[in-house]
Design a protein around this motif. Structure first.
Motif, PDB file in Angstrom:
ATOM      1  N   UNK A 230       0.824  -1.216   0.000  1.00  9.82           N
ATOM      2  CA  UNK A 230       0.000   0.000   0.000  1.00  9.82           C
ATOM      3  C   UNK A 230       0.851   1.257   0.000  1.00  9.82           C
ATOM      4  N   UNK A 231       2.080   1.152   0.513  1.00  5.48           N
ATOM      5  CA  UNK A 231       2.991   2.304   0.528  1.00  5.48           C
ATOM      6  C   UNK A 231       3.924   2.309  -0.683  1.00  5.48           C
ATOM      7  N   UNK A 232       3.871   1.259  -1.489  1.00  5.20           N
ATOM      8  CA  UNK A 232       4.783   1.159  -2.634  1.00  5.20           C
ATOM      9  C   UNK A 232       4.132   1.596  -3.943  1.00  5.20           C
ATOM     10  N   UNK A 233       2.809   1.369  -4.065  1.00  4.47           N
ATOM     11  CA  UNK A 233       2.117   1.901  -5.241  1.00  4.47           C
ATOM     12  C   UNK A 233       2.049   3.418  -5.135  1.00  4.47           C
ATOM     13  N   UNK A 234       1.849   4.078  -6.261  1.00  2.18           N
ATOM     14  CA  UNK A 234       1.828   5.544  -6.251  1.00  2.18           C
ATOM     15  C   UNK A 234       0.846   6.049  -7.299  1.00  2.18           C
ATOM     16  N   UNK A 235       0.043   7.037  -6.935  1.00  2.00           N
ATOM     17  CA  UNK A 235      -0.977   7.571  -7.837  1.00  2.00           C
ATOM     18  C   UNK A 235      -0.352   8.079  -9.136  1.00  2.00           C
ATOM     19  N   UNK A 236      -0.854   7.552 -10.269  1.00  2.00           N
ATOM     20  CA  UNK A 236      -0.386   8.006 -11.567  1.00  2.00           C
ATOM     21  C   UNK A 236       0.925   7.404 -12.021  1.00  2.00           C
ATOM     22  N   UNK A 237       1.539   6.544 -11.210  1.00  2.00           N
ATOM     23  CA  UNK A 237       2.821   5.937 -11.571  1.00  2.00           C
ATOM     24  C   UNK A 237       2.614   4.977 -12.744  1.00  2.00           C
ATOM     25  N   UNK A 238       3.433   5.113 -13.774  1.00  2.00           N
ATOM     26  CA  UNK A 238       3.257   4.285 -14.973  1.00  2.00           C
ATOM     27  C   UNK A 238       3.528   2.816 -14.683  1.00  2.00           C
ATOM     28  N   UNK A 239       4.451   2.533 -13.776  1.00  2.00           N
ATOM     29  CA  UNK A 239       4.852   1.153 -13.510  1.00  2.00           C
ATOM     30  C   UNK A 239       4.110   0.515 -12.344  1.00  2.00           C
ATOM     31  N   UNK A 240       3.715   1.319 -11.352  1.00  6.20           N
ATOM     32  CA  UNK A 240       3.077   0.760 -10.153  1.00  6.20           C
ATOM     33  C   UNK A 240       1.960   1.691  -9.692  1.00  6.20           C
ATOM     34  N   UNK A 241       0.883   1.814 -10.501  1.00  6.21           N
ATOM     35  CA  UNK A 241      -0.181   2.777 -10.185  1.00  6.21           C
ATOM     36  C   UNK A 241      -1.099   2.274  -9.076  1.00  6.21           C
ATOM     37  N   UNK A 242      -1.970   3.146  -8.611  1.00 12.52           N
ATOM     38  CA  UNK A 242      -3.016   2.751  -7.672  1.00 12.52           C
ATOM     39  C   UNK A 242      -4.018   1.838  -8.385  1.00 12.52           C
ATOM     40  N   UNK A 243      -4.771   1.071  -7.600  1.00 11.90           N
ATOM     41  CA  UNK A 243      -5.597  -0.005  -8.156  1.00 11.90           C
ATOM     42  C   UNK A 243      -6.744   0.535  -9.007  1.00 11.90           C
ATOM     43  N   UNK A 244      -7.413   1.602  -8.547  1.00 11.11           N
ATOM     44  CA  UNK A 244      -8.609   2.122  -9.221  1.00 11.11           C
ATOM     45  C   UNK A 244      -8.277   3.357 -10.042  1.00 11.11           C
ATOM     46  N   UNK A 245      -8.880   3.429 -11.239  1.00  9.53           N
ATOM     47  CA  UNK A 245      -8.519   4.465 -12.205  1.00  9.53           C
ATOM     48  C   UNK A 245      -8.640   5.889 -11.707  1.00  9.53           C
TER      49      UNK A 245
END
Length: 475
Positions: free
Chosen positions: A178-193
């Motif tokens: 939950x702390x590794x994903x990042x909003x708008x990140x191309x490689x590791x985005x948040x789950x919901x659009x």
């Protein structure tokens, strides 16, 4: 964290001081959280003293303690609503059985998925909003932004508690992710659009907190019905804080509209360019922002027909909004629901099993609730004597999820060709020019009681403080 007073540092009603396993999990997770807050939390704010509300218990006199505090020192607590020892599962195939106090093995994967998806939205919105403090229209608004940020942080803690307490190693790994994903990140985005969209300005922020936090309300209400009692009790307490987030959005848009109407009446014009030249946001631009945020948010409810929604309900994991007030059999095996369809380029309706349409049921509940608030915005315009009314676009407008994904439709509900859509979309959705204009108005106002030209002051301050109270000490 060893040797600390857990009740003081992390206010809680989950016996954290007596749970060594949970302490060990948090000893690993909390430093990572604080580093994430430093890196991805509100930009440039770490030294400010902010007049914040902190929950220290679930009692009526305990969930709203106000004081000036530095946000990195905020006491993020872990709270569950009081337990009802007699609580039964009241929908689905397990109806009438005792609510689960531990995770049933057969539902473990689905429950973890539900908790992770909810948990992922909390840090995402903080990341989306991290630069807004640099352009706040007043101290009052800046404080409200920061209050929302710390409460979204607490909601993340609430979900991480469930992962750590009930899901073992899998839960710890999910909490770390939950702390590794990042909003708008191309490689590791948040789950919901919707949580990967930018929130670049305060008009977008108010729309986000009105619409997207309202999605949060409906999702949390559905989870507050869950047969997994710790999840139900956790989300019930989160709802007390979610109400403030929606208030910030609704009152923020209302104040933008009020200021725009004042200027329109002073200038005796409804010409958008003249209104913009006076430094306020014209009503058609507000409508375009509304269209965008509304359509993005209703996609968050998922596909209009979903086998997962049926499984979650039948299993007793996730109910409907206000499940207890509904008068059907709470099993729904013989019930149907009408959903929109598109066949041969024409919009129609189909009757489908209600269990499969529960996303659509929740979406329609959300739409009714959203329209009520827009009616209150229209009263502000009406009182100003201006013949303009905001409205929600058609449910199929600008959709990216489910049967309606990619259908080209006007806000009024007319199916369009691709060329018709492209020729008219600038009338319906914010253009780059709209966003650039709104961005040009954004500039931080720091003096207590002063407000940017494009927004009206609120009617009253926070916690009975005056509007010109020093809500943020910039130090």
């Amino acid at each position: 964290m060893s040797g600390i007073n857990y009740t003081d540092k992390i206010p809680n009603n989950v016996n954290l001081a007596g749970d060594r396993t949970l302490q060990r999990a948090l000893e690993h997770w909390q430093p990572n959280y604080l580093q994430w807050w430093q890196d991805m939390g509100p930009d440039g704010s770490h030294g400010f003293d902010v007049y914040l509300r902190t929950a220290v218990s679930v009692q009526p006199d305990g969930w709203a303690h106000f004081n000036h505090v530095k946000m990195p020192d905020y006491r993020w607590g872990i709270f569950l609503a009081p337990q009802d020892g007699q609580r039964k599962i009241h929908f689905g195939e397990n109806m009438g059985r005792d609510a689960w106090q531990d995770v049933p093995g057969e539902h473990r994967a689905n429950l973890r998925r539900i908790i992770v998806t909810q948990g992922d939205t909390e840090p995402a919105s903080i990341e989306q909003q991290r630069h807004l403090g640099l352009t706040a229209p007043s101290q009052y608004d800046l404080r409200n932004l920061f209050q929302i940020n710390v409460e979204e942080g607490r909601h993340l803690w609430a979900m991480v508690y469930l992962l750590h307490r009930y899901f073992g190693r899998d839960g710890r790994e999910e909490a770390d992710a939950l702390l590794q994903r990042s909003s708008g990140d191309a490689d590791n985005p948040r789950i919901l659009g919707a949580f990967n969209e930018k929130t670049p300005d305060w008009l977008a922020f108010y729309m986000f907190t009105y619409f997207t936090d309202r999605d949060g309300k409906f999702q949390l209400c559905a989870l507050a019905e869950s047969g997994f009692d710790p999840l139900a009790r956790t989300t019930k307490f989160m709802l007390t804080e979610e109400a403030h987030h929606m208030f910030v959005g609704e009152s923020g848009i209302s104040r933008v509209i009020q200021r725009t109407c004042e200027v329109m009446n002073q200038l005796k014009t409804d010409d958008p360019e003249s209104v913009r030249a006076a430094g306020v946001i014209d009503l058609p631009t507000i409508q375009r922002y509304l269209n965008f945020h509304y359509s993005v948010t209703i996609d968050l409810f998922g596909a209009d027909q979903s086998s997962n929604a049926a499984i979650f309900y039948s299993s007793g994991l996730k109910g409907r909004y206000e499940e207890g007030k509904r008068t059907d059999d709470h099993q729904l095996k013989n019930d149907t629901y009408r959903v929109l369809t598109v066949e041969n380029g024409k919009l129609g309706e189909a009757e489908v099993p209600m269990l499969n349409a529960l996303n659509e049921v929740l979406r329609d509940d959300f739409i009714r609730d959203s329209i009520a608030g827009i009616g209150r915005w229209n009263k502000v315009i009406e009182k100003s004597g201006i013949p303009f009314r905001l409205q929600v676009p058609h449910k199929a407008f600008n959709r990216q999820i489910g049967t309606l994904a990619g259908i080209r439709m006007s806000p009024e509900g007319e199916i369009l060709s691709e060329s018709q859509w492209q020729a008219n979309r600038h009338k319906w959705l914010p253009t780059p020019e709209d966003r650039a204009f709104v961005a040009s108005l954004m500039g931080r106002v720091t003096e207590p009681g002063k407000f940017a030209n494009w927004i009206a002051p609120p009617v009253m301050g926070i916690n009975r403080q005056p509007v010109n109270f020093e809500y943020v000490r910039f130090n």
